[in-house]
Design a protein around this motif. Structure first.
Motif, mmCIF file in Angstrom:
data_model
loop_
_atom_site.group_PDB
_atom_site.id
_atom_site.type_symbol
_atom_site.label_atom_id
_atom_site.label_comp_id
_atom_site.label_asym_id
_atom_site.label_seq_id
_atom_site.Cartn_x
_atom_site.Cartn_y
_atom_site.Cartn_z
ATOM 1 N N GLN A 1 6.627 -38.743 -36.502
ATOM 2 C CA GLN A 1 6.058 -37.989 -37.093
ATOM 3 C C GLN A 1 4.702 -38.848 -38.017
ATOM 4 O OE1 GLN A 1 5.204 -34.991 -37.150
ATOM 5 N NE2 GLN A 1 6.872 -34.217 -35.890
ATOM 6 N N PHE B 1 2.201 -40.382 -35.784
ATOM 7 C CA PHE B 1 1.219 -39.373 -35.355
ATOM 8 C C PHE B 1 0.276 -39.117 -36.451
ATOM 9 C CE2 PHE B 1 0.099 -35.018 -35.621
ATOM 10 C CZ PHE B 1 -0.587 -34.678 -34.329
ATOM 11 N N SER C 1 -2.221 -42.285 -37.048
ATOM 12 C CA SER C 1 -3.042 -42.227 -35.794
ATOM 13 C C SER C 1 -4.256 -41.147 -36.113
ATOM 14 C CB SER C 1 -2.258 -42.051 -34.539
ATOM 15 O OG SER C 1 -1.918 -40.700 -34.243
#
Length: 199
Positions: free
Chosen positions: A94, A97, A100
């Motif tokens: 998580q 993510f 990113s």
């Protein structure tokens, strides 16, 4: 260990087991009964030799339960390590993510999005993953317990513990929530121009 193991009562003169247990109720020290019990056994069967190991019933039960306690302890340790690894893995995925999407957050902030909206966006994704992952994990654990119950050595400790399942699910929920909230909160506080700057 079997709850309904077949059994047969037989007199000692018909079936002499290699090892037998004699339970004697006493109000005093169990060790003081060794000689009287040996004397009674010798009177009943003078042609046999008895080797008595006198111990309280609690000690005898503890010795029988040692293997079960060892298995239970190992299961608890491995289960705790599994929950910890799952929580760390969920946190790492998580967090990666969210990091990113740092540039996307910069674009959204530059276009007028509020930090609270970004937090809700990321937390909504984590909530969907939890809504899918936690029930699947609980169902997989239930199926694994069913398999372990068929193993004679593990059947005494292969029981579904609702409290342990709830603790494991709660740890994963907290890990995913923190993994979504902390990076998103950090990204939402960044200046949009800094977030949009090319590397």
């Amino acid at each position: 260990w079997e709850l309904h193991a077949p059994g047969l009562y037989a007199p000692l003169d018909l079936a002499v087991p290699a090892e037998a247990t004699l339970l004697v109720r006493t109000a005093g020290e169990p060790a003081t009964l060794a000689l009287p019990v040996r004397r009674v056994l010798h009177e009943l069967a003078p042609d046999r030799v008895f080797h008595l190991g006198v111990q309280p019933l609690t000690a005898a039960i503890d010795s029988q339960l040692q293997i079960l306690r060892l298995l239970s302890g190992l299961a608890a340790v491995f289960g705790g390590c599994g929950v910890l690894l799952a929580a760390l893995g969920s946190f790492g995925v998580q967090a990666f993510f969210v990091e990113s999407r740092r540039r996307e957050f910069g674009v959204r902030l530059a276009l007028g999005a509020q930090p609270a909206q970004l937090l809700r966006l990321v937390l909504r994704r984590g909530a969907w993953q939890l809504a899918l992952g936690v029930p699947l994990g609980l169902a997989g654990g239930w199926a694994l317990v069913r398999v372990l119950r068929s193993t004679p050595l593990l059947s005494p400790v292969a029981e579904i513990d609702a409290a342990a399942c709830m603790i494991a699910a709660s740890v994963l929920v907290v890990a995913v929530f923190l993994a979504c909230w902390l990076p998103a909160r950090r990204a939402a506080r960044v200046d949009p121009m800094v977030a949009l700057r090319t590397e």
